[in-house]
Design a protein around this motif. Structure first.
Motif, PDB file in Angstrom:
ATOM      1  N   LYS A 269     -11.884 -26.480  -4.141  1.00  0.00           N
ATOM      2  CA  LYS A 269     -12.546 -25.495  -3.286  1.00  0.00           C
ATOM      3  C   LYS A 269     -11.576 -24.418  -2.819  1.00  0.00           C
ATOM      4  CE  LYS A 269     -16.146 -28.667  -1.654  1.00  0.00           C
ATOM      5  NZ  LYS A 269     -16.789 -29.304  -0.462  1.00  0.00           N
ATOM      6  N   PHE A 270     -10.329 -24.797  -2.574  1.00  0.00           N
ATOM      7  CA  PHE A 270      -9.346 -23.810  -2.148  1.00  0.00           C
ATOM      8  C   PHE A 270      -9.120 -22.766  -3.238  1.00  0.00           C
ATOM      9  CE2 PHE A 270      -5.748 -22.266   0.192  1.00  0.00           C
ATOM     10  CZ  PHE A 270      -4.845 -21.866  -0.776  1.00  0.00           C
ATOM     11  N   PRO A 423       3.391 -29.596   7.567  1.00  0.00           N
ATOM     12  CA  PRO A 423       2.266 -28.653   7.484  1.00  0.00           C
ATOM     13  C   PRO A 423       2.705 -27.331   6.872  1.00  0.00           C
ATOM     14  CG  PRO A 423       3.049 -28.820   9.738  1.00  0.00           C
ATOM     15  CD  PRO A 423       3.773 -29.884   8.968  1.00  0.00           C
ATOM     16  N   LEU A 424       1.821 -26.744   6.095  1.00  0.00           N
ATOM     17  CA  LEU A 424       2.079 -25.464   5.455  1.00  0.00           C
ATOM     18  C   LEU A 424       1.668 -24.316   6.365  1.00  0.00           C
ATOM     19  CD1 LEU A 424       0.789 -26.276   1.853  1.00  0.00           C
ATOM     20  CD2 LEU A 424       3.160 -26.168   2.613  1.00  0.00           C
ATOM     21  N   ARG A 425       2.275 -23.174   6.159  1.00  0.00           N
ATOM     22  CA  ARG A 425       1.973 -21.988   6.940  1.00  0.00           C
ATOM     23  C   ARG A 425       1.434 -20.900   6.024  1.00  0.00           C
ATOM     24  NH1 ARG A 425       7.198 -21.239  10.975  1.00  0.00           N
ATOM     25  NH2 ARG A 425       7.587 -23.433  11.389  1.00  0.00           N
ATOM     26  N   GLY A 426       0.777 -19.941   6.627  1.00  0.00           N
ATOM     27  CA  GLY A 426       0.250 -18.814   5.871  1.00  0.00           C
ATOM     28  C   GLY A 426      -0.083 -17.676   6.808  1.00  0.00           C
ATOM     29  N   GLY A 427      -0.631 -16.620   6.223  1.00  0.00           N
ATOM     30  CA  GLY A 427      -1.028 -15.492   7.041  1.00  0.00           C
ATOM     31  C   GLY A 427       0.102 -14.521   7.284  1.00  0.00           C
ATOM     32  N   ALA A 428      -0.126 -13.597   8.221  1.00  0.00           N
ATOM     33  CA  ALA A 428       0.797 -12.493   8.498  1.00  0.00           C
ATOM     34  C   ALA A 428       1.929 -12.987   9.368  1.00  0.00           C
ATOM     35  CB  ALA A 428       0.048 -11.337   9.149  1.00  0.00           C
ATOM     36  N   ARG A 429       2.869 -13.689   8.797  1.00  0.00           N
ATOM     37  CA  ARG A 429       4.043 -14.178   9.497  1.00  0.00           C
ATOM     38  C   ARG A 429       5.285 -13.804   8.707  1.00  0.00           C
ATOM     39  NH1 ARG A 429       3.141 -20.403  11.402  1.00  0.00           N
ATOM     40  NH2 ARG A 429       1.421 -20.106  12.844  1.00  0.00           N
ATOM     41  N   THR A 440      -4.636 -18.145   6.399  1.00  0.00           N
ATOM     42  CA  THR A 440      -4.933 -19.532   6.757  1.00  0.00           C
ATOM     43  C   THR A 440      -6.390 -19.637   7.186  1.00  0.00           C
ATOM     44  OG1 THR A 440      -4.177 -19.076   8.992  1.00  0.00           O
ATOM     45  CG2 THR A 440      -2.562 -19.979   7.452  1.00  0.00           C
ATOM     46  N   PRO A 441      -6.934 -20.852   7.245  1.00  0.00           N
ATOM     47  CA  PRO A 441      -8.336 -20.987   7.696  1.00  0.00           C
ATOM     48  C   PRO A 441      -8.502 -20.462   9.111  1.00  0.00           C
ATOM     49  CG  PRO A 441      -7.577 -23.000   6.639  1.00  0.00           C
ATOM     50  CD  PRO A 441      -6.383 -22.134   6.797  1.00  0.00           C
ATOM     51  N   VAL A 450      -4.768 -30.833  14.354  1.00  0.00           N
ATOM     52  CA  VAL A 450      -5.711 -30.772  13.231  1.00  0.00           C
ATOM     53  C   VAL A 450      -5.637 -29.410  12.557  1.00  0.00           C
ATOM     54  CG1 VAL A 450      -8.147 -30.880  12.594  1.00  0.00           C
ATOM     55  CG2 VAL A 450      -7.218 -32.511  14.233  1.00  0.00           C
ATOM     56  N   ARG A 451      -5.469 -28.327  13.353  1.00  0.00           N
ATOM     57  CA  ARG A 451      -5.411 -26.990  12.769  1.00  0.00           C
ATOM     58  C   ARG A 451      -4.175 -26.821  11.886  1.00  0.00           C
ATOM     59  NH1 ARG A 451      -7.159 -24.961  17.901  1.00  0.00           N
ATOM     60  NH2 ARG A 451      -5.042 -24.213  18.356  1.00  0.00           N
ATOM     61  N   GLN A 452      -3.125 -27.527  12.224  1.00  0.00           N
ATOM     62  CA  GLN A 452      -1.943 -27.445  11.368  1.00  0.00           C
ATOM     63  C   GLN A 452      -2.250 -27.965   9.964  1.00  0.00           C
ATOM     64  OE1 GLN A 452       1.424 -29.392  13.036  1.00  0.00           O
ATOM     65  NE2 GLN A 452       1.467 -28.149  14.900  1.00  0.00           N
ATOM     66  N   PHE A 453      -2.891 -29.103   9.897  1.00  0.00           N
ATOM     67  CA  PHE A 453      -3.126 -29.711   8.585  1.00  0.00           C
ATOM     68  C   PHE A 453      -4.267 -29.039   7.837  1.00  0.00           C
ATOM     69  CE2 PHE A 453      -0.631 -32.866  10.720  1.00  0.00           C
ATOM     70  CZ  PHE A 453       0.153 -33.398   9.710  1.00  0.00           C
ATOM     71  N   GLU A 454      -5.064 -28.192   8.494  1.00  0.00           N
ATOM     72  CA  GLU A 454      -6.083 -27.429   7.771  1.00  0.00           C
ATOM     73  C   GLU A 454      -5.459 -26.378   6.856  1.00  0.00           C
ATOM     74  OE1 GLU A 454      -9.875 -27.626  10.865  1.00  0.00           O
ATOM     75  OE2 GLU A 454      -8.711 -25.793  10.645  1.00  0.00           O
ATOM     76  N   SER A 455      -4.241 -25.955   7.138  1.00  0.00           N
ATOM     77  CA  SER A 455      -3.544 -25.024   6.251  1.00  0.00           C
ATOM     78  C   SER A 455      -2.937 -25.734   5.047  1.00  0.00           C
ATOM     79  CB  SER A 455      -2.428 -24.293   7.018  1.00  0.00           C
ATOM     80  OG  SER A 455      -2.970 -23.557   8.087  1.00  0.00           O
TER      81      SER A 455
END
Length: 1441
Positions: A269-270, A423-429, A440-441, A450-455
């Protein structure tokens, strides 16, 4: 970067993030980053104090607690660009001493290094006063600045003196340097005002100890000696400057195993969401509707490296990730049963896994050291909108890369090993790679954890250096030692093997690594290994396999099956230079060649009807019946059993060249060549260059003719007139098995089934290559039928090369190869070709037994000298030594030296006894001699003293005869010993014939017998380097398996003498088999000319019925092998007769390159299983490729990049003077012993005179070329490959005087921006010879657009549209202007030129042609002056709806 509490697993991680965020730097200007040298210059700058009376007077008014600070920044004067990071000193108060100038003391030391060694690179010092007002608010005030030049005009460091230097200070702020009025040199600018009686005292000098910490300290970063650098130990003694004598912290080796990446909510899905967004973005940029094409994932990569908060300690390793479902699918059921169950089994297929170990040698026990992970996706974009091919400017976007996630983690170095989930990171960083990362989601109602592991998470098993890994490393070395004793095979390990042998070249580059983005260009280039791709000897020690050295990861990829653990270094390892892993510099060229096969019909039925009614020769079978025409689109099913059971074993191959048609190029008018000719090579027959053929329009009425309708090929007579015979050109090849080697018929069938025939089409007048076409030969397989025939319409494509670029993008071709930037294929026309194969019964011929070679047995028996002398002549040749009897011959006929000593009568008698060339001539000569003797006798009888003269004559004759007998007796005594010795040698001489082909190893064994009753050590002497004894047992066993030879193999059979001659020990009366290998990689020019039939005759029937293996078509060499015992006494002699045979050419490459320069090219091999001749069902995945070149002066090599990675063939060729053409061959192998090539490539290097032109689109650039005459007067004409963009003067036929000098004027007007090659030939029109040739390298830039327009026109045909635009003459005088456009097919002008007065307005009439396709087109309108220089350029954006 905003801090999120749950992002870091421990408090130590915040230290890395704090240092990383505090030391973000501004990169240098993009123009500077293009060519950054590898060496960096170190500096130590000591800022001591500033002095001046102005300071206190300026800033202390109304302020209290004034402090001063120095700020140092790097500045590029040329591009007015600050870069790096501004360094700030500590705040210091003002010291005022009576009767002395005001002074602020700093005494601070700054260290930095930079590789930008240009005079424009400077350091700007700013003096800042920090004043606190009465209301308590602090304010920073700039008090002035100074400029420190780091490099002189020669790009060398400034004359650095150890003594102090005074720096002039200027009024204002350094931000003024960004103003456009401040040009270089800024010190002489009128706006720069020097502060009187003020200066900065400083010292600038090199600091070599800084070079030892380059890996910890990034360039262009200004650091104080008091700052802490992660990885450096604190300074010793009283000083606190750690840069003065830097000391490194001890590194710790770390290992990451079982690495996997899990993405939310699932991998499928990703990636589905990611591809949808990318595809929508592609359609949005193209402003098009969904076309059915989608973006696809080409590769998933993970960068893993160690970062100390400032920079990467070592360039990150690049590993290829694969979905877990592919790994699980490749395992057996038993292997799956041994794996863990539970949650891991339930999530099978929903993760990206790495099957190898990550080996990190640069980790340090410091809280700022972190392991950095970056997940990258390489995407493959489809073609352009509406199915249009990608343009040259958009090729770089066909394969591109995006960063998806990243993570940084500081390990617990003291905790041994553990299972880690980060945990992985993403987005404008901000991230260490300084790239944009996928979003990121969105935030949900879940908790922070939980939000950390959603990435997503990266999971692995971490372990530090310990005894466990030392044992593992030892075991690995022992296994490598065992593997070194085994013979190398094409498969080094099976697909499920957890480890493969480490290549000595280190990790290579994947397909997407060659498509790396531009920000990687700053990494240092790597040298490539020059070791040949030959297997190591059997006794090579394990140290011969070089492990990946520390610091070798720059630009490399750590592949899946590679063992990344390091072996123990030797005692002198620190003194040895370590080779870095190989990085290709040249952009690879796809080796798939021209697509073979027929194209879809594009001509009208009327043109095809006229084509087939032109009267081409009819093809009849052996029963004189017309051959049925097959559809080339139908699949061909090849059955070897049907071919072998065919009674018609003789094949008559017929090639008919029928017609040729052109294809419009970008809508421009088609330029037809008047004549064409073809070059090709079929099977092992000689290369063919056809005669020039005239292109004749077959239409009767002009109205019925089309610009793209085919034109018939007609032969030309010797006087230049068109032949009145049948149109077209027909060539025939007779392939009769009676003339082939035994088993060659099977090779020929495989050649027809697997190969394609490449045909080069040339312009007969300009001698320029029009293009190449390829047709599959499988349609010539008869499969039991009497005859087959097929018509093909082939695309004639030309491969055009732009100047070499460093980054490879490009679209994906068939077979998985990649066409890089700068290489694109243009369809020039279509060739109509007819192929036929007519079967004939194999006729019995009397000389058949002589024409066939001897048995193909690989074991050669030796002559048994014990059986005695078989008889024969002392003067017989080796070929006749086997006969038991010989005809007696006169000694004068055998030896020319003896014949010169004998008397003339004996020589005459000997000559008279020999038969003459003709029986009638011999009879006439006898009659004439008889008549002469009769008349002599009659004259003697008439004379009274005749009897006396006769007696004297007989006495003289007897004396001469006696003298001749004495000479003959002495001669026999002198040559008796030599003749007997030669006869004894013939008794022990064995002759073996080898039919050698380029690159193919011919293996045979010689049965050597010791004829004595005592043991002997036999020395083997060979007088030719191409024949050698196989010393390696692994190689011997490999060739025996290939040839099905069942003789025994002995280990350690040979001993090498001091002069490298092999020796073998023989017991009394013992017989051993000596393995030999003959292999040649050289092609003699005479062999190339005599390949196949001795000349291809194109007469009335055009038949070429000779065989490639007839004795008249080959060159024979004799190699003598002597087997000697002690004292040089031979016990056996092997005479090897080598008959060189022609070879098959699988593909032809042509390169045009400037004369007297080196051509460096990388040619990408297609996947090995798509190559004709590749072995099927080979275990262990893809084998390693090996290459050898026929020219020893050509550097040719390939590198093993690891499993699943593409392989490139690298060439370096020295070009000759223009117009020389260099020809050589490259053989490609898949086995390490180079037994037989799977393909042979033919290369042509055309050396041309290079001319560089810098021009503007739409503007005429003029230049002149010098023509030098030859020895004779010539009538010549200049031709160009791009007649619409390059014009010559004179453009017709002109006379070139002998040994004279004349100018050829050239005008270049490119129609699009970019770099391209244009070919220019000067041809002798009478003899059609190439007199001179140029390679015009045009670098074109786009002109400045003054106006832009946009119009919308209906698509789908119509009458077009008329528009008008206005132009105002900006000059006060009357001017003449000319109009040009880059798309003459879409836009025509009402008038091509106009003349208007000063300040007047002129209306330009435009006529837009209709378009059948929807889309957008940008049309440029160039307005040029009288000299054809561009005045203005308008851009009209036309939208067809």
């Amino acid at each position: 970067m905003p801090r999120r509490g749950g992002d870091l697993l421990n408090s130590k991680m915040s230290e890395w993030e704090r240092i990383f965020m505090q030391n973000l730097t501004v990169p240098p200007h993009s123009q500077r980053r293009r060519n950054i040298p590898q060496e960096s210059t170190t500096f130590q700058c000591v800022l001591k104090y500033i002095e001046g009376a102005f300071i206190k007077q300026r800033v202390t008014e109304g302020c209290s607690d004034v402090e001063y600070q120095l700020r140092l920044s790097l500045f590029d004067v040329t591009y007015r660009h600050f870069f790096g990071k501004t360094w700030k000193s500590s705040r210091r108060p003002l010291h005022s001493v009576p009767r002395q100038p005001t002074r602020v003391v700093f005494n601070e030391t700054i260290y930095f290094h930079t590789s930008l060694n240009h005079p424009s690179i400077t350091a700007v010092v700013e003096v800042v006063a920090i004043a606190k007002k009465q209301d308590g608010i602090s304010q920073d005030l700039s008090c002035g600045f100074g400029i420190i030049h780091l490099f002189n005009s020669k790009s060398e460091p400034t004359n650095l003196a150890t003594k102090d230097r005074g720096l002039k200070l200027y009024h204002g702020t350094p931000r003024a340097l960004l103003h456009p009025l401040f040009q270089d040199p800024v010190e002489k600018n009128k706006y720069m005002t020097v502060m009187e009686n003020s200066h900065l005292q400083y010292t600038l000098r090199p600091h070599l100890p800084l070079e030892t910490i380059f890996h910890l300290f990034p360039e262009n970063l200004l650091m104080s000696g008091l700052q802490k650098i992660p990885g450096l130990l604190p300074a010793r003694g009283d000083t606190s400057d750690c840069f003065l004598k830097p000391r490194l912290m001890k590194p710790v080796t770390c290992y990451l195993d079982k690495l996997s990446i899990h993405l939310y909510p699932s991998l499928e899905k990703f990636e589905e969401e990611l591809l949808d967004l990318l595809n929508d973005d592609r359609l949005l940029k193209a402003n098009s509707t969904p076309d059915g094409n989608t973006v696809a994932v080409q590769e998933r990569r993970l960068r893993v490296g160690v970062h100390n908060g400032l920079c990467f300690v070592q360039a990150p390793q690049v590993a290829v990730l694969v979905p877990e479902v592919e790994v699980v699918r490749g395992r057996s059921a038993s292997f799956l049963g041994k794996q863990g169950s539970g949650s891991r089994a339930s999530r099978a297929g929903q993760a990206l896994v790495l099957r190898s170990r990550i080996h990190l040698t640069e980790m340090v026990r410091h809280p700022a050291f972190a392991v950095f992970f970056q997940l990258e996706y390489v995407f493959c974009a489809p073609g352009g909108a509406n199915g249009k091919a990608l343009s040259a400017t958009s090729l770089s976007k066909a394969a591109y890369m995006h960063s998806v996630r990243w993570a940084a983690w500081n390990p617990f170095l003291g905790s041994g090993s553990s299972e880690v989930a980060v945990p992985l990171r993403g987005g404008a960083r901000h991230n260490p790679s300084q790239v944009l990362v996928y979003k990121t989601p969105p935030n949900s109602v879940s908790s922070e954890e939980v939000r950390q592991f959603e990435s997503g998470t990266v999971q692995f098993h971490f372990s530090a250096d310990s005894e466990e890994h030392l044992v593992t490393s030892t075991d690995t070395l022992s296994k490598d030692r065992e593997d070194s004793e085994k013979p190398p095979t094409p498969s080094l390990s099976s697909a499920s093997s957890p480890r493969m042998m480490v290549s000595s070249q280190g990790p290579g580059l994947s397909l997407s690594q060659l498509s790396a983005p531009a920000q990687r260009r700053g990494e240092p280039a790597l040298r490539r290994s020059a070791s040949p791709p030959r297997p190591a000897p059997r006794r090579t020690p394990p140290s011969g396999r070089t492990e990946l050295p520390r610091g070798s990861g720059t630009g490399g990829i750590t592949h899946l099956e590679a063992d990344l653990s390091h072996g123990a270094a030797g005692p002198d390892a620190g003194d040895q230079l370590r080779e870095l892993p190989f990085t290709p510099v040249q952009a690879p060229i796809a080796a798939v060649g021209v697509p073979a096969g027929s194209s879809s019909a594009v001509h009208t039925r009327a043109s095809l009807a006229r084509l087939h009614a032109s009267g081409f020769p009819e093809i009849l079978d052996c029963n004189e019946e017309p051959v049925e025409i097959m559809d080339p689109a139908e699949p061909v099913h090849f059955s070897p059993q049907l071919e072998e059971a065919d009674v018609l074993q003789s094949n008559e191959i017929i090639l008919q060249f029928l017609a040729f048609s052109r294809v419009p190029q970008n809508g421009l008018e088609v330029t037809w060549p008047k004549t064409v000719f073809f070059t090709f090579q079929f099977y092992r027959f000689p290369p063919v260059t056809t005669p020039r053929l005239q292109l004749v329009d077959m239409g009767k009425e002009k109205a019925a003719r089309s610009a793209v309708s085919p034109r018939v090929l007609v032969q030309i007579n010797k006087d230049g007139t068109v032949s009145s015979g049948s149109p077209g050109l027909q060539l025939k090849y007779m392939v009769d098995p009676a003339f082939l080697k035994p088993g060659e018929q099977r090779w020929f069938r495989s050649y027809l089934a697997d190969h394609s025939l490449q045909i080069d089409i040339w312009d007969g007048d300009s001698l320029l290559l029009v293009g190449s076409a390829a047709v599959k030969l499988k349609h010539l397989l008869r499969q039991g039928r009497t005859a087959v025939r097929s018509h093909h319409e082939l695309e004639v494509a030309a491969t055009e090369y732009e100047q070499d670029v460093a980054v490879v993008g490009g679209d994906v071709l068939r077979h998985g190869a990649v066409r890089p930037v700068g290489v694109y294929v243009v369809v020039k026309g279509r060739l109509h070709l007819c192929l036929a194969n007519v079967g004939h019964p194999c006729e019995e011929r009397l000389p058949k037994r002589r024409a066939l070679p001897p048995s193909r047995s690989r074991v050669v028996p030796s002559q048994d000298s014990a059986s005695g002398f078989p008889g024969g002549s002392l003067f017989s040749s080796g070929a006749e030594a086997g006969r038991a009897a010989a005809r007696a011959q006169r000694l004068a006929d055998v030896d020319g030296e003896l014949a010169a000593l004998l008397c003339s009568r004996l020589r005459e008698a000997s000559a008279a006894s020999q038969p003459g060339p003709c029986e009638a001539a011999a009879v006439r000569r006898r009659k004439v001699e008889r008549m002469a003797r009769v008349r002599q006798r009659e004259a003697q009888e008439e004379d009274g003293g005749g009897r006396k003269l006769h007696v004297v004559g007989c006495r003289e004759q007897r004396l001469q005869h006696s003298r001749d007998l004495q000479i003959i007796d002495a001669y026999r005594e002198r040559i008796k010993a030599e003749s007997i010795s030669n006869m004894l040698r013939q008794a022990i001489t064995t002759t073996h014939t080898v039919y050698a082909v380029l690159g193919t190893a011919e293996f045979f064994e010689f049965a050597l017998k010791n004829p004595y009753n005592v043991q002997h050590t036999v020395t083997i002497e060979i007088d030719h380097p191409e024949l050698s004894v196989i010393l390696d047992t692994r190689e011997w066993r490999h060739f025996k398996e290939l040839t099905k030879t069942v003789t025994p193999v002995e280990e350690d059979m040979f001993h090498l003498h001091d002069d490298l001659r092999p020796q073998v020990y023989l017991r009394p009366k013992e017989t051993v088999h000596i393995p030999f290998k003959y292999q040649t990689f050289s092609v003699d020019p005479t062999v190339m000319m005599q390949q196949g039939p001795a000349g291809l005759s194109v007469g009335e029937d055009g038949a070429a019925s000779s065989s490639p293996w007839k004795s008249g078509a080959t060159l024979t060499k004799h190699i003598k092998v002597s087997f000697q015992v002690s004292g040089g006494k031979p016990i056996a002699i092997l005479q090897v007769k080598v008959e060189t045979q022609p070879h098959v050419v699988d593909q032809t490459f042509r390169f045009y390159h400037p004369e007297l320069t080196f051509l460096k090219k990388a040619i990408r091999l297609p996947p090995w299983h798509t190559l004709p001749g590749a072995p099927a069902g080979m275990p262990g995945g893809e084998p390693e490729m090996y290459v050898r070149c026929s020219d020893p002066n050509v550097i040719c090599e390939t590198k093993h990049m690891g499993p699943g990675e593409p392989q490139d063939v690298f060439l370096k060729v020295a070009g000759g003077p223009s117009p020389q053409i260099k020809k050589f061959f490259v053989a490609i192998y898949t086995d390490a012993w180079l037994a037989a090539p799977i393909q042979i490539w033919q290369f042509y290097l055309h050396s041309l005179q290079r001319v560089d032109v810098s021009c503007v689109t739409g503007q005429l650039t003029r230049l002149s070329l010098v023509l030098r005459g030859t020895q004779a007067i010539r009538k010549v004409k200049a031709y160009t490959s791009h007649p619409h963009e390059l014009k010559v003067d004179p453009d017709g036929v002109f006379v070139l005087p002998p040994n004279g000098v004349q100018d050829l004027y050239v005008g270049v007007r490119p129609q699009k921006a970019g770099s391209r090659f244009i070919y220019l030939n000067l041809v002798d029109v009478e003899y059609h010879q190439l007199v001179s040739s140029w390679l015009v390298c045009a670098s074109c830039r786009q002109p400045l657009l003054s106006k832009a327009f946009e119009i919308t026109l209906p698509a789908g045909g119509g009458k077009g549209s008329n528009k008008r635009i206005t132009y105002t003459n900006p000059y006060p005088s009357r001017r003449l202007y000319f109009l040009h456009t880059n798309r003459p097919d879409l836009l025509q002008f009402k008038e091509d030129s106009f003349e208007i007065g000063g300040g007047e307005v002129y209306t330009i009439g435009l006529r837009f042609a209709p378009s059948h396709n929807t889309g957008e087109e940008e049309i440029l309108i160039h307005i040029n002056d009288r000299e054809d220089k561009n005045e203005e350029t308008f851009c009209v954006k036309v939208i067809y709806q």
